[in-house]
Scaffold this active site. Structure first.
Site, PDB file in Angstrom:
ATOM      1  N   ASP A  58       0.828  -1.197   0.000  1.00  0.00           N
ATOM      2  CA  ASP A  58       0.000   0.000   0.000  1.00  0.00           C
ATOM      3  C   ASP A  58       0.868   1.256   0.000  1.00  0.00           C
ATOM      4  O   ASP A  58       1.910   1.308   0.657  1.00  0.00           O
ATOM      5  CB  ASP A  58      -0.892  -0.021   1.251  1.00  0.00           C
ATOM      6  CG  ASP A  58      -1.830   1.150   1.333  1.00  0.00           C
ATOM      7  OD1 ASP A  58      -2.705   1.258   0.465  1.00  0.00           O
ATOM      8  OD2 ASP A  58      -1.681   1.968   2.263  1.00  0.00           O
TER       9      ASP A  58
ATOM     10  N   GLU B 199       1.389  -0.344  -5.135  1.00  0.00           N
ATOM     11  CA  GLU B 199       0.443   0.710  -5.495  1.00  0.00           C
ATOM     12  C   GLU B 199       1.206   2.023  -5.631  1.00  0.00           C
ATOM     13  O   GLU B 199       1.609   2.619  -4.636  1.00  0.00           O
ATOM     14  CB  GLU B 199      -0.633   0.857  -4.411  1.00  0.00           C
ATOM     15  CG  GLU B 199      -1.630   1.960  -4.720  1.00  0.00           C
ATOM     16  CD  GLU B 199      -2.362   2.490  -3.489  1.00  0.00           C
ATOM     17  OE1 GLU B 199      -3.506   2.944  -3.636  1.00  0.00           O
ATOM     18  OE2 GLU B 199      -1.765   2.477  -2.386  1.00  0.00           O
TER      19      GLU B 199
END
Length: 522
Positions: free
Chosen positions: A233, A270
């Site tokens: 993330d 990401e």
């Protein structure tokens, strides 16, 4: 039913086309071609997916009970949104990096899930949220109240008089609109850095002790628990934006350590940005989400214009290949941070089917957001794009979660799985057919892409080629039938591999109805 017209010289092709009209797809090639991570991965928000104990909250045992559904769909990997203990419903603010959120179950439940997934040939990727912790994490709570805490160095601090802390921060990428990055601690003269918001204090990756802690966490989940990899993330925000080189280098260090723990570890990052910003991350993160293509696919569908799609994809992937020839392009239509693709397409089933066809015929490693195969709806705020999955009609659906009341995905707007599996024309069966076709095709799984211009703005055309197989793919993104003469370079593709509707091939003239996809082979 209208037959597909083929010239006498292509009599065999006529038989194949008729079979396609009746069955929706040609007989798949014998033998499975795909091998994960080049197969299809399914993103799950555990809280909304399947409830096993009737408390209204999705859980690990519920997810385990649905593994056969995923296997039957053709999925080869799952990406689980955060499962660690957290004070929030979304769980992107972790309070224990070694635990399982009690609403979801126990570590024993999760190990059983991993074991059962592996039995079915499904790999498990878990969300690893290491840009920040929760402000409720014991590390931060101790660090905030004690400047001499053992964990003080785990976070980023500055004095309240620091001129930098007086400035409003910048918004970068699409993952946060927050511009207040420095946050106060009651009774303290020091501020802490939190890129996303005050409840998510950033971890300090300049600290060797913190870096070693992160490596330890990774080793635990790979070796002790048995997951296959991590979705990283906020990979762009490990260090502030003015330190991009440090961001790039960190992921190389991280990957090196994770490979020591598990040689075939899978890491997907990401980095919510355009390809020029994404590319330097590829040395450390060989798989990255292709947000840029997701934006372009949506734009093309809403404009009914596909002629530049394959050119754009080829440009991006050729650029990525120059950075890391082994990179894996993680392609998506939408995810848990974006409005659902069906809502962006105004609920148009025909456009949604073309979107699926494009995703599953382009190169890369496709990701499906849970419920995308049903046409689930939702627009921000975030809870509305993470609504409960529909397994059956409400009176029979013992697995449906009830932690929130859905505004978009209801039985009035979306048919549940139990209904769609019986409807050969459903979006679910469209996805299932395309996934099966891809899984059994060397060209669609691994093949190089070469754009083919067909002289129509409505059509997206390209070839996918490996040593074993070569295919020619055409998608009509418009609401009108298109008739084109195939260019000289693709006239040899005169046998049908797949068609999503009726089409007409007469010698080198292809008539392709609205929102239809055709795949030809030599």
């Amino acid at each position: 039913m209208k037959k597909i017209s083929i010239t006498q010289s292509l009599a065999v092709l006529s038989m194949l086309f008729c079979a396609l009209v009746l069955n929706g797809t040609a007989q798949a090639q014998s033998g499975k071609a795909s091998k994960w991570p080049r197969g299809v991965t399914y993103e799950i928000f555990v809280q909304s997916f399947a409830d096993s104990n009737g408390d209204g909250i999705g859980d690990i045992k519920g997810m385990t009970s649905k593994l056969d559904y995923l296997k039957d769909l053709g999925v080869e990997g799952v990406w689980l949104m955060p499962i660690n203990p957290s004070p929030s419903y979304h769980k992107y603010d972790v309070t224990d990096y070694y635990g399982i959120h009690p609403d979801y179950g126990t570590m024993a439940d999760f190990k059983e899930f991993v074991k059962e997934a592996h039995k079915r040939g499904i790999n498990v990727v878990m969300d690893m949220v290491i840009n920040h912790s929760s402000s409720e994490h014991p590390w931060f709570k101790d660090a905030a109240k004690n400047e001499n805490s053992l964990y003080r160095d785990y976070y980023v601090w500055t004095h309240k008089t620091d001129p930098q802390a007086q400035k409003e921060g910048k918004v970068t990428g699409g993952d946060s609109g927050n511009t207040q990055h420095w946050h106060t601690v009651p009774g303290s003269d020091y501020l802490y850095y939190g890129y996303f918001y005050g409840g998510m204090p950033d971890l300090n990756f300049d600290s060797p002790k913190l870096r070693n802690e992160i490596f330890k966490i990774g080793r635990y989940w790979l070796q002790d628990v048995g997951v296959d990899g991590f979705r990283l993330d906020a990979a762009r925000h490990i260090f502030p934006d003015e330190r991009p080189y440090d961001n790039h280098r960190w992921w190389e260090y991280f990957r090196n350590e994770m490979v020591k723990a598990k040689p075939d570890v899978y890491l997907v990052g990401e980095v919510w940005a355009t390809s020029d910003i994404v590319a330097p991350y590829m040395k450390g993160l060989p798989a990255l989400f292709n947000f840029e293509m997701s934006w372009d696919i949506l734009k093309a569908l809403n404009q009914g214009r596909g002629d530049s799609l394959s050119i754009k994809h080829a440009k991006i992937t050729n650029f990525y290949n120059s950075v890391n020839p082994e990179f894996i392009d993680a392609t998506i239509l939408s995810n848990h941070d974006q409005n659902r693709i069906m809502s962006e397409l105004k609920g148009d089933q025909n456009k949604a089917k073309v979107a699926a066809s494009i995703l599953l015929t382009l190169p890369g490693s496709p990701y499906l957001y849970y419920g995308e195969e049903l046409g689930m709806l939702g627009t921000k705020p975030d809870p509305n794009i993470r609504e409960p999955f529909l397994w059956d009609v409400a009176s029979k659906d013992k697995s449906r979660t009830k932690w929130m009341k859905p505004e978009f995905t209801t039985e009035k707007t979306v048919a549940p799985v139990s209904i769609q599996v019986k409807d050969k024309n459903s979006l679910y069966n469209h996805y299932k057919q395309l996934i099966k076709l891809r899984n059994n095709s060397h060209a669609l799984t691994y093949g190089d892409l070469v754009p083919v211009q067909l002289g129509s703005a409505s059509l997206s055309g390209f070839t996918r080629t490996t040593k074993q197989e070569s295919l020619f793919v055409v998608h009509n993104l418009s609401g009108a039938e298109v008739r084109v003469t195939l260019p000289e370079g693709v006239k040899a593709y005169n046998k049908v591999q797949h068609v999503t509707g009726k089409a007409n091939l007469d010698k080198s003239i292809l008539t392709i109805p609205a929102y239809t996809s055709v795949i030809l082979k030599k």
